[in-house]
Design a protein around this motif. Structure first.
Motif, PDB file in Angstrom:
ATOM      1  N   THR A  33       0.831  -1.209   0.000  1.00 37.37           N
ATOM      2  CA  THR A  33       0.000   0.000   0.000  1.00 37.37           C
ATOM      3  C   THR A  33       0.860   1.251   0.000  1.00 37.37           C
ATOM      4  O   THR A  33       0.632   2.202  -0.751  1.00 37.37           O
ATOM      5  CB  THR A  33      -0.915   0.013   1.236  1.00 37.37           C
ATOM      6  OG1 THR A  33      -1.745  -1.143   1.193  1.00 37.37           O
ATOM      7  CG2 THR A  33      -1.781   1.251   1.270  1.00 37.37           C
TER       8      THR A  33
ATOM      9  N   SER B 170       1.336   4.133  -3.012  1.00 41.31           N
ATOM     10  CA  SER B 170       1.161   5.567  -2.774  1.00 41.31           C
ATOM     11  C   SER B 170       2.368   6.347  -3.279  1.00 41.31           C
ATOM     12  O   SER B 170       2.233   7.420  -3.873  1.00 41.31           O
ATOM     13  CB  SER B 170       0.961   5.827  -1.270  1.00 41.31           C
ATOM     14  OG  SER B 170      -0.173   5.152  -0.809  1.00 41.31           O
TER      15      SER B 170
ATOM     16  N   ARG C 226      -3.453   5.178  10.033  1.00 42.16           N
ATOM     17  CA  ARG C 226      -4.254   3.979   9.786  1.00 42.16           C
ATOM     18  C   ARG C 226      -5.074   3.596  11.015  1.00 42.16           C
ATOM     19  O   ARG C 226      -4.538   3.310  12.084  1.00 42.16           O
ATOM     20  CB  ARG C 226      -3.349   2.802   9.396  1.00 42.16           C
ATOM     21  CG  ARG C 226      -2.734   2.943   8.011  1.00 42.16           C
ATOM     22  CD  ARG C 226      -2.188   1.604   7.524  1.00 42.16           C
ATOM     23  NE  ARG C 226      -1.672   1.747   6.172  1.00 42.16           N
ATOM     24  CZ  ARG C 226      -0.398   2.000   5.878  1.00 42.16           C
ATOM     25  NH1 ARG C 226       0.492   2.107   6.849  1.00 42.16           N
ATOM     26  NH2 ARG C 226      -0.012   2.130   4.620  1.00 42.16           N
TER      27      ARG C 226
ATOM     28  N   GLU D   4      -9.516   4.179  -4.672  1.00 46.03           N
ATOM     29  CA  GLU D   4      -8.698   3.292  -3.847  1.00 46.03           C
ATOM     30  C   GLU D   4      -9.512   2.529  -2.807  1.00 46.03           C
ATOM     31  O   GLU D   4      -8.946   1.835  -1.959  1.00 46.03           O
ATOM     32  CB  GLU D   4      -7.589   4.096  -3.162  1.00 46.03           C
ATOM     33  CG  GLU D   4      -6.612   4.738  -4.138  1.00 46.03           C
ATOM     34  CD  GLU D   4      -5.439   5.386  -3.421  1.00 46.03           C
ATOM     35  OE1 GLU D   4      -4.767   4.687  -2.627  1.00 46.03           O
ATOM     36  OE2 GLU D   4      -5.202   6.586  -3.638  1.00 46.03           O
ATOM     37  N   TRP D   5     -10.830   2.670  -2.879  1.00 43.59           N
ATOM     38  CA  TRP D   5     -11.690   1.973  -1.926  1.00 43.59           C
ATOM     39  C   TRP D   5     -11.791   0.500  -2.298  1.00 43.59           C
ATOM     40  O   TRP D   5     -12.107   0.149  -3.439  1.00 43.59           O
ATOM     41  CB  TRP D   5     -13.076   2.607  -1.935  1.00 43.59           C
ATOM     42  CG  TRP D   5     -14.075   1.948  -1.013  1.00 43.59           C
ATOM     43  CD1 TRP D   5     -13.858   1.492   0.247  1.00 43.59           C
ATOM     44  CD2 TRP D   5     -15.455   1.692  -1.303  1.00 43.59           C
ATOM     45  NE1 TRP D   5     -15.004   0.968   0.776  1.00 43.59           N
ATOM     46  CE2 TRP D   5     -16.009   1.083  -0.146  1.00 43.59           C
ATOM     47  CE3 TRP D   5     -16.267   1.927  -2.407  1.00 43.59           C
ATOM     48  CZ2 TRP D   5     -17.347   0.702  -0.088  1.00 43.59           C
ATOM     49  CZ3 TRP D   5     -17.609   1.554  -2.333  1.00 43.59           C
ATOM     50  CH2 TRP D   5     -18.136   0.949  -1.190  1.00 43.59           C
TER      51      TRP D   5
ATOM     52  N   ARG E 258     -10.480  -1.777   2.791  1.00 40.07           N
ATOM     53  CA  ARG E 258      -9.694  -0.552   2.973  1.00 40.07           C
ATOM     54  C   ARG E 258     -10.441   0.637   2.393  1.00 40.07           C
ATOM     55  O   ARG E 258     -11.014   0.569   1.303  1.00 40.07           O
ATOM     56  CB  ARG E 258      -8.337  -0.694   2.267  1.00 40.07           C
ATOM     57  CG  ARG E 258      -7.412   0.512   2.426  1.00 40.07           C
ATOM     58  CD  ARG E 258      -6.034   0.177   1.899  1.00 40.07           C
ATOM     59  NE  ARG E 258      -6.061  -0.073   0.473  1.00 40.07           N
ATOM     60  CZ  ARG E 258      -5.472   0.705  -0.433  1.00 40.07           C
ATOM     61  NH1 ARG E 258      -4.823   1.774  -0.049  1.00 40.07           N
ATOM     62  NH2 ARG E 258      -5.522   0.409  -1.718  1.00 40.07           N
ATOM     63  N   THR E 259     -10.433   1.735   3.147  1.00 36.30           N
ATOM     64  CA  THR E 259     -11.042   2.983   2.716  1.00 36.30           C
ATOM     65  C   THR E 259     -10.006   4.088   2.879  1.00 36.30           C
ATOM     66  O   THR E 259      -9.373   4.193   3.939  1.00 36.30           O
ATOM     67  CB  THR E 259     -12.290   3.312   3.550  1.00 36.30           C
ATOM     68  OG1 THR E 259     -13.148   2.167   3.586  1.00 36.30           O
ATOM     69  CG2 THR E 259     -13.043   4.497   2.967  1.00 36.30           C
ATOM     70  N   VAL E 260      -9.823   4.892   1.850  1.00 36.19           N
ATOM     71  CA  VAL E 260      -8.747   5.881   1.820  1.00 36.19           C
ATOM     72  C   VAL E 260      -9.339   7.293   1.787  1.00 36.19           C
ATOM     73  O   VAL E 260     -10.320   7.557   1.084  1.00 36.19           O
ATOM     74  CB  VAL E 260      -7.835   5.659   0.597  1.00 36.19           C
ATOM     75  CG1 VAL E 260      -6.743   6.720   0.537  1.00 36.19           C
ATOM     76  CG2 VAL E 260      -7.217   4.255   0.654  1.00 36.19           C
TER      77      VAL E 260
ATOM     78  N   ARG F 250      -3.104  11.981   4.545  1.00 35.80           N
ATOM     79  CA  ARG F 250      -3.796  10.765   4.115  1.00 35.80           C
ATOM     80  C   ARG F 250      -4.166   9.939   5.348  1.00 35.80           C
ATOM     81  O   ARG F 250      -3.383   9.815   6.293  1.00 35.80           O
ATOM     82  CB  ARG F 250      -2.886   9.960   3.183  1.00 35.80           C
ATOM     83  CG  ARG F 250      -3.468   8.660   2.625  1.00 35.80           C
ATOM     84  CD  ARG F 250      -2.428   7.995   1.731  1.00 35.80           C
ATOM     85  NE  ARG F 250      -2.813   6.646   1.341  1.00 35.80           N
ATOM     86  CZ  ARG F 250      -3.340   6.322   0.162  1.00 35.80           C
ATOM     87  NH1 ARG F 250      -3.540   7.260  -0.748  1.00 35.80           N
ATOM     88  NH2 ARG F 250      -3.652   5.065  -0.124  1.00 35.80           N
TER      89      ARG F 250
ATOM     90  N   GLU G  34      -6.504   6.171   6.510  1.00 33.47           N
ATOM     91  CA  GLU G  34      -7.101   4.948   5.980  1.00 33.47           C
ATOM     92  C   GLU G  34      -7.889   4.230   7.072  1.00 33.47           C
ATOM     93  O   GLU G  34      -7.467   4.194   8.238  1.00 33.47           O
ATOM     94  CB  GLU G  34      -6.017   4.000   5.455  1.00 33.47           C
ATOM     95  CG  GLU G  34      -5.210   4.553   4.292  1.00 33.47           C
ATOM     96  CD  GLU G  34      -4.085   3.619   3.861  1.00 33.47           C
ATOM     97  OE1 GLU G  34      -3.967   2.520   4.451  1.00 33.47           O
ATOM     98  OE2 GLU G  34      -3.329   3.984   2.947  1.00 33.47           O
TER      99      GLU G  34
END
Length: 531
Positions: A9, A13, A33, A197-198, A203-205, A232, A234
């Protein structure tokens, strides 16, 4: 496996940053995170009913009013409001400079449309809308709510902190029917949702919203300035509790929404970690949602037998919590330690008895009908309690068919109104927080009485006038007195039998500063510092 996935991940990025930024890739800032309790499947916080959708909502949307750490309601998107002398007219003014994520200004028309959509879905909202004569925009930044009759909790409803939260969205989206998800996610909140990116359920960004204008006051609960210090963030779903704990201890993730209860002693001794200290409204209450429309729980005596069988002390003990993290046999249907707590009529809850439950079940006319209990095995909080509930029911004489499923499947089955022979259900162990239960108008076992809008379809005609008196009353002491009558009535009818109140703390790494210990995770005000 988790470490490799996280490493991929971060690498992705960095590559993405190089593609947008030029020939030389700069080191990507480490994302913040959060490990969530269950994966995010539904994005629309009005259509969805889960805590994870609510958590998502606070990242990308904003509210007109917000609850602070003392439980008081403060202006959030609003500059303020005025109330007429007769208490029937509320005039609200938006603070200047608010923008949607697409750059368009937030208007009063947007807010009116958002409130109407929320008011068609939420229990408190439905009651408020039923008492409303008119809700109209007066100008670009001012709107008016004109009541047709007294309603004592207008600001409480607009500041409702949990499901369903009255989040604001553009009018073009707010015209979507409330049970149908909106076509896109456009809010005005402190984070932007990175849809590309979901990975649903995994994972949710989010990215920091550069257009967001925080309030000037310090962050306080859900109120005050929502200042974002990370570029950012997540949401990550890690199903296995041991893997969650190890990922946090190793620094692969920063924050767990709920600490795995079996690992509390280990996590509490780790000098690099900080445990939250939830109390009162931030605690959790377990309960059993019953299908009041189908046998056998359409029979009051059968419901009363079940209530007598549920020993909260035994059920909560399965978590192995230390003293101070659970309450034995709380008889308050709005939870103990909250604003409207009452134990009126709670003797069946405070004094459970399998022998009395067996006798009442036999007297009820119950004929060994199959009771389908949906058991969400992937919920670390519900799973062990559900097993004790099933055992207590069997010992009381119920013919229990335990069907072990994941939560997503349970949530779908829960909506069925068919009998058990055609895929229906009888009982579902669940958990809620004080944010959901502490106000009777939004309480899942009280506020939806006779509305037909919850899966368990309870209806007690004697409760209706009590709720009407409560919603019309503005005086806190008088509301508490009415709540005592409500508590007695709800326990007598066994709307939603309780299985125990306890704490399930969040835990985060100490290099995070500014974490708001409020009872559910918010990621503004948080910055990572070197230790």
């Amino acid at each position: 496996m988790l470490k490799n996935w996280l490493r991929r991940t971060v690498l992705a990025s960095a590559v993405l940053a190089a593609g947008w930024g030029g020939a030389v890739a700069q080191p990507a800032e480490r994302p913040l995170r959060l490990v969530v309790n269950v994966g995010l499947q539904v994005l629309d916080p009005i259509a969805g009913t889960s805590f994870i959708t609510r958590n998502f909502g606070y990242m990308v949307f904003d509210t007109l009013v917000a609850m602070d750490s003392k439980g008081q309601f403060q202006p959030q998107m609003l500059e303020g409001w005025t109330v007429s002398d007769d208490g029937l007219t509320y005039t609200f003014t938006l603070r200047p400079g608010l923008e949607w994520h697409d750059g368009k200004p937030v208007t009063a028309e947007d807010c009116v449309a958002s409130l109407k959509r929320w008011g068609a879905r939420d229990s408190s909202g439905r009651r408020l809308m039923a008492a409303t004569q008119e809700l109209r925009a007066e100008s670009e930044n001012r709107f008016v709510l004109q009541l047709s009759r007294p309603f004592g909790g207008v600001i409480d409803a607009l500041g409702k902190p949990s499901v369903h939260v009255p989040f604001m969205m553009p009018a073009r989206l707010a015209t979507t029917p409330p049970t149908q998800p909106v076509a896109e996610i456009i809010g005005s909140g402190p984070f932007l949702f990175v849809k590309d990116e979901w990975v649903p359920g995994e994972r949710t960004v989010f990215r920091r919203n550069p257009r967001y204008r925080p309030r000037s006051e310090p962050a306080d609960g859900l109120a005050g300035g929502k200042v974002v210090h990370v570029e950012r963030a997540e949401f990550v779903n890690i199903a296995d509790p041991a893997t969650r704990a190890a990922a946090l201890q190793n620094g692969e993730v920063d924050y767990l929404e709920y600490a795995p209860l079996d690992f509390l002693p280990v996590l509490g001794r780790d000098r690099n970690l900080q445990l939250a200290r939830p109390g009162g409204i931030a605690q959790i209450m377990g309960g059993v949602a019953l299908n009041h429309a189908q046998p056998p729980f359409n029979n009051l005596k059968v419901r009363q037998a079940l209530q007598l069988a549920l020993d909260q002390s035994e059920i909560v003990a399965v978590h192995g919590l230390p003293d101070g993290m659970f309450l034995p046999n709380c008889g308050a249907t709005t939870m103990c330690g909250t604003r409207y707590s009452s134990d009126a009529g709670s003797e069946p809850v405070r004094s459970p008895s399998l022998e009395r439950a067996q006798a009442l079940l036999q007297d009820s006319g119950y004929r060994n009908e199959r009771v389908v209990l949906l058991h969400p095995a992937d919920s670390a909080l519900i799973n062990p309690m559900a097993m004790v509930v099933a055992d207590r029911m069997k010992r009381a004489g119920f013919n229990v068919d335990v069907q072990t499923l994941d939560w997503a499947t349970v949530a779908q089955r829960w909506l069925s109104r068919e009998p058990v022979e055609r895929g229906g259900w009888s009982a579902v162990p669940v958990v809620y927080t004080g944010f959901d239960l502490s106000d009777p108008l939004s309480n899942m076992g009280i506020g939806y009485n006779c509305t037909g809008t919850t899966p368990w379809l309870y209806c007690d005609e004697a409760l209706t006038p009590l709720l009407q008196r409560f919603e019309a009353e503005a005086d806190l002491d008088k509301r508490r007195a009415i709540m005592a009558e409500i508590n007695q009535r709800v326990i007598a009818n066994v709307n939603f039998p309780l299985t125990g109140q306890f704490s399930s703390p969040a835990v985060w790494r100490k290099e995070l500063q500014g974490v708001i210990d409020f009872g559910f995770p918010v990621l503004w005000n948080v910055r990572r510092v070197s230790r």
